[in-house]
Design a protein around this motif. Structure first.
Motif, PDB file in Angstrom:
ATOM      1  N   UNK A   1      -1.103   1.503  -0.433  1.00  0.00           N
ATOM      2  CA  UNK A   1      -0.497   0.766  -1.878  1.00  0.00           C
ATOM      3  C   UNK A   1      -1.150  -0.975  -1.827  1.00  0.00           C
ATOM      4  N   UNK A   2      -1.842  -1.469  -0.644  1.00  0.00           N
ATOM      5  CA  UNK A   2      -2.861  -2.752  -0.200  1.00  0.00           C
ATOM      6  C   UNK A   2      -3.922  -2.388  -1.653  1.00  0.00           C
ATOM      7  N   UNK A   3      -4.140  -1.520  -1.976  1.00  0.00           N
ATOM      8  CA  UNK A   3      -5.159  -1.413  -2.919  1.00  0.00           C
ATOM      9  C   UNK A   3      -4.184  -1.249  -4.780  1.00  0.00           C
ATOM     10  N   UNK A   4      -3.284  -0.719  -4.752  1.00  0.00           N
ATOM     11  CA  UNK A   4      -2.483  -0.430  -5.606  1.00  0.00           C
ATOM     12  C   UNK A   4      -2.255  -2.301  -6.079  1.00  0.00           C
ATOM     13  N   UNK A   5      -1.333  -2.445  -4.901  1.00  0.00           N
ATOM     14  CA  UNK A   5      -0.354  -4.093  -4.898  1.00  0.00           C
ATOM     15  C   UNK A   5      -2.337  -5.177  -4.944  1.00  0.00           C
ATOM     16  N   UNK A   6      -3.177  -5.723  -5.075  1.00  0.00           N
ATOM     17  CA  UNK A   6      -4.600  -5.918  -5.258  1.00  0.00           C
ATOM     18  C   UNK A   6      -4.570  -6.005  -7.163  1.00  0.00           C
ATOM     19  N   UNK A   7      -4.380  -4.662  -7.556  1.00  0.00           N
ATOM     20  CA  UNK A   7      -4.596  -4.109  -9.243  1.00  0.00           C
ATOM     21  C   UNK A   7      -3.111  -5.086 -10.021  1.00  0.00           C
ATOM     22  N   UNK A   8      -1.838  -4.702  -9.093  1.00  0.00           N
ATOM     23  CA  UNK A   8      -1.005  -5.570  -9.644  1.00  0.00           C
ATOM     24  C   UNK A   8      -1.227  -7.087 -10.050  1.00  0.00           C
TER      25      UNK A   8
END
Length: 213
Positions: free
Chosen positions: A51-58
């Protein structure tokens, strides 16, 4: 408790890490872009590396002007293609489109800037004609220097060549240029919009692996 939270973070901690409000994370969850792994014994949602990686991409996508639907499309491709090839192609497709949109806005702003400088020059001429007003003459001289400085300021110039649009054919899974005569022409060099930070290759692979799980 420590074992339960190993490698996990709460919504408040995640929000503080990225400098955003917890409500923004909840909104991305409602949109289906984030999904906490599980809750702890207190009912708190816990977020891991995925989720941390996805939030960074978002957040990077939003900064680059991507819509939430475009970001969702890119994130979904993580699960569909472990090689990341389709995800990267889609990211580039959207990225080039937004870069061209920015180019158009920049051109509009530069045109407005040129018009404003023309108006400024006309107003300075009016002041210069007021020969009996020392203050007006002094101000006109200073304004003329500012105009000369602004007129010599250089901005980025787009390269020439045939206009092309890179796209990924969703039906046939093919990437190729469109536009120009017979699909031919030279693609305009635009800086690629990559989905991950410019880290080492290993670091990028680890981050994308978390985002896709």
């Amino acid at each position: 408790m420590k074992q339960e939270r190993k490698g996990k973070t709460t919504i408040s901690e995640l929000a503080a890490e990225f400098g955003i409000a917890p409500s923004a994370i909840r909104y991305y969850e409602e949109m289906g872009l984030l999904s906490p792994h599980r809750k702890n014994h207190r009912g708190q949602r816990l977020y891991g590396d995925r989720e941390r990686a996805r939030l960074k991409l978002i957040l990077r996508g939003r900064r680059f002007g991507y819509s939430l639907s475009e970001i969702a499309d890119i994130l979904e491709l993580y699960d569909a293609d472990p090689t990341q090839a389709r995800q990267i192609m889609r990211t580039l497709e959207y990225g080039f489109r937004h870069i061209r949109e920015m180019d158009e806005r920049i051109e509009e702003l530069l045109e407005i800037r040129r018009e404003m400088l023309d108006f400024a020059g006309n107003f300075v001429k009016i002041l210069e004609e007021e020969g009996e007003d020392p203050e007006a003459q002094t101000f006109a001289g200073l304004a003329r220097e500012v105009i000369r400085e602004l007129e010599t300021k250089k901005f980025g110039v787009r390269s020439g060549g045939a206009e092309e649009t890179l796209s990924w054919d969703k039906g046939e899974g093919r990437a190729g240029p469109q536009g120009g005569k017979g699909g031919k022409g030279r693609a305009r060099a635009s800086p690629p919009v990559m989905p991950l930070d410019r880290k080492s290759a290993a670091g990028r692979k680890d981050e994308s692996r978390y985002a896709g799980k």
